[in-house]
Write an enzyme that holds these catalytic residues in place. Structure first.
Site, mmCIF file in Angstrom:
data_model
loop_
_atom_site.group_PDB
_atom_site.id
_atom_site.type_symbol
_atom_site.label_atom_id
_atom_site.label_comp_id
_atom_site.label_asym_id
_atom_site.label_seq_id
_atom_site.Cartn_x
_atom_site.Cartn_y
_atom_site.Cartn_z
ATOM 1 N N LYS A 9 0.709 -1.114 0.092
ATOM 2 C CA LYS A 9 0.046 0.108 0.242
ATOM 3 C C LYS A 9 0.850 1.186 -0.072
ATOM 4 O O LYS A 9 2.196 1.183 0.234
ATOM 5 C CB LYS A 9 -0.927 0.005 1.105
ATOM 6 C CG LYS A 9 -1.982 -1.170 1.172
ATOM 7 C CD LYS A 9 -2.878 -1.170 2.512
ATOM 8 C CE LYS A 9 -4.008 -2.201 2.062
ATOM 9 N NZ LYS A 9 -4.805 -2.472 3.288
ATOM 10 N N TYR A 49 -12.275 -2.498 -3.717
ATOM 11 C CA TYR A 49 -12.776 -2.603 -2.242
ATOM 12 C C TYR A 49 -14.390 -2.458 -2.298
ATOM 13 O O TYR A 49 -14.913 -2.011 -1.212
ATOM 14 C CB TYR A 49 -12.222 -1.494 -1.414
ATOM 15 C CG TYR A 49 -10.889 -1.948 -0.809
ATOM 16 C CD1 TYR A 49 -10.726 -3.118 -0.060
ATOM 17 C CD2 TYR A 49 -9.686 -0.941 -0.889
ATOM 18 C CE1 TYR A 49 -9.247 -3.405 0.484
ATOM 19 C CE2 TYR A 49 -8.570 -1.473 -0.431
ATOM 20 C CZ TYR A 49 -8.228 -2.539 0.299
ATOM 21 O OH TYR A 49 -7.158 -2.647 0.946
ATOM 22 N N ASN A 112 -2.128 0.022 7.315
ATOM 23 C CA ASN A 112 -1.471 -1.426 7.584
ATOM 24 C C ASN A 112 -0.606 -1.950 6.356
ATOM 25 O O ASN A 112 -0.546 -3.292 6.345
ATOM 26 C CB ASN A 112 -2.776 -2.419 8.035
ATOM 27 C CG ASN A 112 -3.787 -2.574 7.006
ATOM 28 O OD1 ASN A 112 -3.776 -1.933 5.958
ATOM 29 N ND2 ASN A 112 -4.758 -3.427 7.228
ATOM 30 N N HIS A 115 -1.842 -5.610 1.300
ATOM 31 C CA HIS A 115 -3.145 -6.296 1.048
ATOM 32 C C HIS A 115 -2.824 -7.537 0.576
ATOM 33 O O HIS A 115 -1.856 -7.736 -0.247
ATOM 34 C CB HIS A 115 -3.991 -5.398 -0.064
ATOM 35 C CG HIS A 115 -4.746 -6.216 -0.676
ATOM 36 N ND1 HIS A 115 -6.491 -6.559 -0.157
ATOM 37 C CD2 HIS A 115 -5.081 -7.152 -1.746
ATOM 38 C CE1 HIS A 115 -6.905 -7.257 -1.013
ATOM 39 N NE2 HIS A 115 -6.090 -7.623 -1.845
ATOM 40 N N GLU A 126 -9.222 -10.006 -8.422
ATOM 41 C CA GLU A 126 -8.444 -8.904 -8.265
ATOM 42 C C GLU A 126 -7.197 -9.051 -9.223
ATOM 43 O O GLU A 126 -6.819 -7.996 -9.831
ATOM 44 C CB GLU A 126 -7.786 -8.978 -6.890
ATOM 45 C CG GLU A 126 -9.085 -8.446 -5.843
ATOM 46 C CD GLU A 126 -8.450 -9.037 -4.258
ATOM 47 O OE1 GLU A 126 -7.418 -9.403 -4.053
ATOM 48 O OE2 GLU A 126 -9.445 -8.686 -3.407
#
Ligand code: GTP
Ligand code: MG
Length: 148
Positions: A9, A49, A112, A115, A126
């Site tokens: 990320k 998402y 965080n 992913h 995805e």
């Protein structure tokens, strides 16, 4: 062989943690079959998402994920979807075990760093979404030393 979509990320890119994330998957024995640096459009992230669009944190998730480039990857290997999630650690880094990527390198759920697809079906979805151009077929000479 099973495949999963893993993404470093924007905070992982900014903090120089991309090599740690790639290194863990490489050292585990998984095979890299696609990788690119992308500045994702909000529309791509909204689709990625989509299942979270009604959550209160969705707008902040979109701001976070559009704040800079991400590194998109596809990794291949036995049970890579579930084992990849175990390697990332729990969603909330305060609950991620030490030794996991999130557990070792992050503190906040909204920062965080990585992913991973949560099911084989979502991994396929995805991978199509992020790698319309397809993935790379190649033979890894180490596979005979990794799989019996
Ligand atoms: P991903 O691998 O990123 O999909 O995480 P996950 O599968 O472990 O969790 P989930 O799909 O439920 O949530 C997606 C992402 O939304 C998380 O990784 C967090 O970055 C963010 N997120 C989830 N829950 C919260 C929350 O309660 N607050 C905030 N600010 N962000 C959250
Ligand atoms: Mg998820």
């Amino acid at each position: 062989m099973e495949r999963t979509y893993i993404m470093a990320k924007p905070d992982a890119v900014q903090r120089g943690l991309v090599s740690d994330i790639i290194g863990r998957f490489e050292k585990k024995g998984y095979k890299l079959v696609a990788l690119k640096l992308v500045k994702p459009a909000r529309s791509l992230l909204e689709e990625h998402y989509d299942s979270l669009k009604d959550k209160a944190f969705f707008p902040s998730l979109m701001d976070y994920m559009t704040s800079g480039p991400v590194v998109a990857m596809v990794w291949e290997g036995k049970n890579v979807v579930a084992t990849g999630r175990t390697m990332l650690g729990a969603t909330n880094p305060l609950e991620s075990a030490p030794g996991t990527i999130r557990g070792d390198f992050s503190i906040e759920v909204g920062r965080n760093i990585c992913h991973g697809s949560d099911s084989v079906e979502n991994a396929e979805r995805e991978i199509k979404l992020w790698f319309g151009e397809g993935t790379i077929d190649w033979s890894s000479h180490s596979q005979g030393w990794i799989y019996e």
